[in-house]
Structure formats: C-alpha cells, structure tokens
Design a protein around this motif. Structure first.
Motif, short mmCIF file in Angstrom:
data_model
loop_
_atom_site.label_atom_id
_atom_site.label_comp_id
_atom_site.label_asym_id
_atom_site.label_seq_id
_atom_site.Cartn_x
_atom_site.Cartn_y
_atom_site.Cartn_z
N ASP A 235 -5.53 15.48 11.51
CA ASP A 235 -4.67 14.73 12.43
C ASP A 235 -4.97 13.24 12.39
OD1 ASP A 235 -3.36 17.02 13.22
OD2 ASP A 235 -4.58 17.31 15.01
N ARG A 236 -6.24 12.90 12.25
CA ARG A 236 -6.63 11.48 12.22
C ARG A 236 -6.07 10.80 10.97
NH1 ARG A 236 -12.65 8.96 12.20
NH2 ARG A 236 -12.00 6.81 12.48
N LEU A 237 -6.22 11.43 9.81
CA LEU A 237 -5.69 10.86 8.57
C LEU A 237 -4.16 10.79 8.63
CD1 LEU A 237 -6.01 9.79 5.71
CD2 LEU A 237 -6.07 12.17 4.91
N TYR A 238 -3.53 11.84 9.14
CA TYR A 238 -2.07 11.86 9.24
C TYR A 238 -1.58 10.72 10.14
CZ TYR A 238 2.67 13.54 9.93
OH TYR A 238 4.04 13.63 9.97
N ALA A 239 -2.27 10.49 11.26
CA ALA A 239 -1.88 9.41 12.17
C ALA A 239 -2.05 8.05 11.50
CB ALA A 239 -2.71 9.48 13.45
N LEU A 240 -3.14 7.87 10.76
CA LEU A 240 -3.36 6.61 10.05
C LEU A 240 -2.27 6.36 9.01
CD1 LEU A 240 -5.09 4.13 9.31
CD2 LEU A 240 -6.36 5.64 7.77
N LEU A 241 -1.95 7.37 8.23
CA LEU A 241 -0.92 7.24 7.21
C LEU A 241 0.46 7.02 7.83
CD1 LEU A 241 -2.16 9.98 4.72
CD2 LEU A 241 -2.38 7.50 4.48
N THR A 242 0.70 7.63 8.99
CA THR A 242 1.95 7.41 9.71
C THR A 242 2.04 5.96 10.19
OG1 THR A 242 2.05 9.72 10.39
CG2 THR A 242 3.32 8.14 11.71
N ASP A 243 0.94 5.42 10.68
CA ASP A 243 0.93 4.03 11.13
C ASP A 243 1.20 3.07 9.96
OD1 ASP A 243 0.41 4.85 13.70
OD2 ASP A 243 -1.74 4.44 13.61
N ILE A 244 0.61 3.35 8.80
CA ILE A 244 0.85 2.51 7.62
C ILE A 244 2.32 2.60 7.21
CG2 ILE A 244 0.35 2.22 5.16
CD1 ILE A 244 -2.54 3.17 5.83
N THR A 245 2.87 3.82 7.24
CA THR A 245 4.27 4.02 6.89
C THR A 245 5.18 3.25 7.84
OG1 THR A 245 3.80 6.21 5.98
CG2 THR A 245 6.08 5.76 6.61
N GLU A 246 4.90 3.34 9.13
CA GLU A 246 5.72 2.64 10.12
C GLU A 246 5.66 1.13 9.90
OE1 GLU A 246 5.31 1.86 14.77
OE2 GLU A 246 5.72 3.96 14.28
N LEU B 264 0.83 -1.20 0.00
CA LEU B 264 0.00 0.00 0.00
C LEU B 264 0.87 1.26 0.00
CD1 LEU B 264 -2.89 1.09 0.14
CD2 LEU B 264 -2.74 0.95 2.62
N TYR B 265 1.94 1.24 0.78
CA TYR B 265 2.85 2.38 0.84
C TYR B 265 3.39 2.72 -0.54
CZ TYR B 265 6.75 5.37 2.22
OH TYR B 265 7.61 6.43 2.34
N GLN B 266 3.77 1.69 -1.30
CA GLN B 266 4.33 1.91 -2.64
C GLN B 266 3.26 2.33 -3.64
OE1 GLN B 266 6.23 -1.91 -3.27
NE2 GLN B 266 8.22 -0.89 -3.27
N VAL B 267 2.21 1.56 -3.72
CA VAL B 267 1.20 1.76 -4.76
C VAL B 267 0.42 3.06 -4.56
CG1 VAL B 267 -0.91 0.80 -5.76
CG2 VAL B 267 0.99 -0.71 -5.21
N ALA B 268 0.06 3.36 -3.34
CA ALA B 268 -0.76 4.54 -3.07
C ALA B 268 0.05 5.80 -2.81
CB ALA B 268 -1.67 4.27 -1.87
N ASN B 269 1.39 5.68 -2.87
CA ASN B 269 2.27 6.82 -2.61
C ASN B 269 1.91 7.48 -1.27
OD1 ASN B 269 4.24 8.72 -2.82
ND2 ASN B 269 3.57 9.55 -4.76
N ILE B 270 1.95 6.67 -0.22
CA ILE B 270 1.55 7.11 1.12
C ILE B 270 2.38 8.31 1.58
CG2 ILE B 270 1.42 6.42 3.56
CD1 ILE B 270 -0.75 5.13 1.86
N ARG B 271 3.65 8.37 1.19
CA ARG B 271 4.49 9.50 1.60
C ARG B 271 3.89 10.81 1.14
NH1 ARG B 271 8.65 12.78 -0.13
NH2 ARG B 271 10.21 13.25 1.46
N ARG B 272 3.47 10.87 -0.12
CA ARG B 272 2.89 12.09 -0.68
C ARG B 272 1.56 12.41 0.03
NH1 ARG B 272 -0.97 12.82 -3.94
NH2 ARG B 272 -1.03 10.69 -4.74
N LEU B 273 0.75 11.39 0.24
CA LEU B 273 -0.53 11.60 0.93
C LEU B 273 -0.33 12.08 2.37
CD1 LEU B 273 -2.48 8.42 -0.25
CD2 LEU B 273 -2.81 10.78 -1.02
N ARG B 274 0.69 11.53 3.02
CA ARG B 274 0.99 11.92 4.39
C ARG B 274 1.40 13.38 4.47
NH1 ARG B 274 5.83 9.97 7.23
NH2 ARG B 274 5.48 10.89 9.22
N ILE B 275 2.23 13.81 3.53
CA ILE B 275 2.65 15.21 3.49
C ILE B 275 1.45 16.12 3.25
CG2 ILE B 275 3.98 16.88 2.13
CD1 ILE B 275 6.09 14.61 1.76
N ALA B 276 0.57 15.70 2.35
CA ALA B 276 -0.62 16.51 2.05
C ALA B 276 -1.57 16.59 3.24
CB ALA B 276 -1.34 15.93 0.84
#
Length: 120
Positions: free
Chosen positions: A29-40, A11-23
């Motif tokens: 805060d809830r979305l950022y925390a979820l994306l951070t958890d996926i990244t971790e 998911l991190y690769q395909v959905a470009n989670i890094r870009r989504l997390r920055i956005a």
C-alpha cells in the motif's frame, strides 16, 4: 525529497510508473500510494499550460479542499486499498457522489467510515 512536476513527468515516462503501479497494487500500500502520488503530479504537470500552472488532478486530494477527500486518502487512513474503498462506496458503506470519473466524498463521511474501520 520534493519532486517538481516536470521531474515527476520525466520519472513517470522513463520508469514506466504505470506498470510499476499496477504491479504494486495489493502488494504494498505504501509503494502504491507513492507511485500514485508521482502519477498525479505527472498528470497535473502535463495538464498545465506551461508546466507551472497547476492543472486539475483526476481525483481530488485532501490538500486541495477542506470539504472533499480522495479515495486514496481514505484508504491510507483506514488501512485498506483504494479498490476496497470503491467497493464499499458501491455497497453504500460510504456516502459519495461520482462526478465524471471522480468520487466526491465529504470529510464527515470519510471520517465516519475511518472511525468505523478502526473501531472494528
């Protein structure tokens, strides 16, 4: 829903989670925390030898230690962003020690900060 480490890595690769997390930073805060958890989870999986042995995350999580809590955990509990917590560490409002790129914050220091934020 539970994501496996390999699913999080995919998911991190395909959905470009890094870009989504920055956005999402500062907007949700809830979305950022979820994306951070996926990244971790993706990084832990990538750091493991066979995808099954858990590697060490960049920033310790509250579930891994009873004595140390993460910046993200404090931010969620205090209702602020992780950047705000890091800024408050820099100002001396939270007692913390930096080891490599990770802030080590005792549970007591975290609770004192959270109590101070919620009392205000």
């Amino acid at each position: 829903m539970i994501l496996t480490g390999s699913d999080a890595a995919l998911l991190y690769q395909v959905a470009n989670i890094r870009r989504l997390r920055i956005a999402a930073r500062g907007k949700s805060d809830r979305l950022y925390a979820l994306l951070t958890d996926i990244t971790e989870a993706a990084f832990i999986h990538a750091a493991s030898v066979d995808g099954k042995n858990r590697g060490k995350p960049a920033e310790s999580d509250e579930s891994q230690s009873n004595d140390i809590v993460s910046v993200e955990h404090i931010a969620r509990r205090a209702g602020v962003t992780a950047r705000t917590v890091r800024n408050h560490i820099g100002l001396g409002l939270i007692t913390a020690e930096k080891v490599n790129r990770t802030w080590l914050i005792t549970r007591e220091a975290a609770q004192q900060y959270i109590d101070g934020r919620t009392a205000a």
